[in-house]
Scaffold this active site. Structure first.
Site, mmCIF file in Angstrom:
data_model
loop_
_atom_site.group_PDB
_atom_site.id
_atom_site.type_symbol
_atom_site.label_atom_id
_atom_site.label_comp_id
_atom_site.label_asym_id
_atom_site.label_seq_id
_atom_site.Cartn_x
_atom_site.Cartn_y
_atom_site.Cartn_z
ATOM 1 N N VAL A 41 -31.708 -30.062 137.967
ATOM 2 C CA VAL A 41 -32.634 -29.135 137.318
ATOM 3 C C VAL A 41 -32.507 -27.749 137.957
ATOM 4 O O VAL A 41 -32.539 -26.733 137.254
ATOM 5 C CB VAL A 41 -34.094 -29.647 137.398
ATOM 6 C CG1 VAL A 41 -35.068 -28.610 136.840
ATOM 7 C CG2 VAL A 41 -34.240 -30.970 136.663
ATOM 8 N N CYS A 42 -32.344 -27.714 139.270
ATOM 9 C CA CYS A 42 -32.309 -26.445 140.011
ATOM 10 C C CYS A 42 -31.301 -25.435 139.445
ATOM 11 O O CYS A 42 -31.666 -24.276 139.219
ATOM 12 C CB CYS A 42 -32.047 -26.694 141.491
ATOM 13 S SG CYS A 42 -33.263 -27.773 142.272
ATOM 14 N N PRO A 43 -30.047 -25.821 139.184
ATOM 15 C CA PRO A 43 -29.120 -24.804 138.683
ATOM 16 C C PRO A 43 -29.498 -24.274 137.302
ATOM 17 O O PRO A 43 -29.212 -23.117 136.998
ATOM 18 C CB PRO A 43 -27.759 -25.519 138.657
ATOM 19 C CG PRO A 43 -28.061 -26.967 138.708
ATOM 20 C CD PRO A 43 -29.370 -27.105 139.434
ATOM 21 N N GLU B 94 -32.557 -23.730 136.274
ATOM 22 C CA GLU B 94 -33.611 -22.736 136.525
ATOM 23 C C GLU B 94 -33.038 -21.454 137.121
ATOM 24 O O GLU B 94 -33.384 -20.350 136.689
ATOM 25 C CB GLU B 94 -34.639 -23.291 137.512
ATOM 26 C CG GLU B 94 -35.424 -24.462 137.025
ATOM 27 C CD GLU B 94 -36.385 -24.951 138.076
ATOM 28 O OE1 GLU B 94 -37.563 -25.137 137.731
ATOM 29 O OE2 GLU B 94 -35.979 -25.131 139.247
ATOM 30 N N LEU B 95 -32.162 -21.606 138.106
ATOM 31 C CA LEU B 95 -31.589 -20.433 138.769
ATOM 32 C C LEU B 95 -30.701 -19.634 137.811
ATOM 33 O O LEU B 95 -30.676 -18.407 137.855
ATOM 34 C CB LEU B 95 -30.821 -20.854 140.016
ATOM 35 C CG LEU B 95 -31.663 -21.532 141.104
ATOM 36 C CD1 LEU B 95 -30.783 -21.950 142.271
ATOM 37 C CD2 LEU B 95 -32.799 -20.653 141.573
#
Length: 187
Positions: free
Chosen positions: A46-48, A50-51
């Site tokens: 999920v993190c990439p 969002e970033l």
């Protein structure tokens, strides 16, 4: 306890930005609007997304005078390796803070107890270093840069227009409210 309306605590962190390693402190944050965007770890799922969403909208943030600091408990070296290997993360122009000691993550009270990873948290800090907004979501729930931008515009509007507030779903240019005795019970 909510951190809203509290001043950020002192910190020193190594970061990756514009192909370089830099040092960032709380003094660097003061004087401008800032978003601290905590995420659990580099090289995840999920993190990439969002970033990358933040990276795709970074020009809008900078036009509003807002700097973004993404933060995880990974090192600045890990951030560089991820930036160099991922097409999504390779778009990032904002500052990627490494926080392996957990100082920044603990200052914002967003560290997962006993895990050593940050929760998925977003904090808006005003130019005086005071937290104006915070949001924490569960691990599997990604955030949205456009919604964050809407909230930033509302916070900036309220800061520059004392006595006015922004109602639900407020968008830039729409009507605001001036709280008073006359409004009680009429909304």
């Amino acid at each position: 306890m909510s951190l809203v309306n509290t001043e950020i605590k002192p910190f020193t962190a190594q970061a990756f930005k514009d192909g370089k390693f830099i040092t960032v402190t709380e003094a660097d944050v003061k004087g401008k609007w800032s978003v601290f965007f905590f995420y659990p770890a580099d090289f995840t799922f999920v993190c990439p997304t969002e970033l990358e969403d933040l990276a795709d909208n970074y020009d809008v943030f900078t036009r509003l005078g807002v700097e973004i600091y993404s933060v995880s408990t990974d090192t600045h070296f890990s951030h560089k390796a991820w930036h160099d290997s991922s097409p999504a993360i390779g778009k990032i122009k904002y500052t990627m803070l490494g926080d392996p000691s957990g100082q920044v993550t603990n200052n914002f009270e967003i560290m997962r107890p006993g895990v050593g990873l940050a929760d998925r948290g977003t904090f808006l800090v005003d130019p005086q270093g005071v937290i104006q907004f915070m949001e924490v979501t569960a691990e599997g729930i990604g955030r949205n840069a456009i919604e964050l931008l809407r909230k930033i515009k509302a916070a900036q509007y309220v800061a520059s227009h004392p006595g006015e507030v922004c109602p639900a779903k407020w968008e830039e240019g729409e009507k605001t409210l001036a709280p008073s005795l006359d409004l009680v019970g009429k909304i």
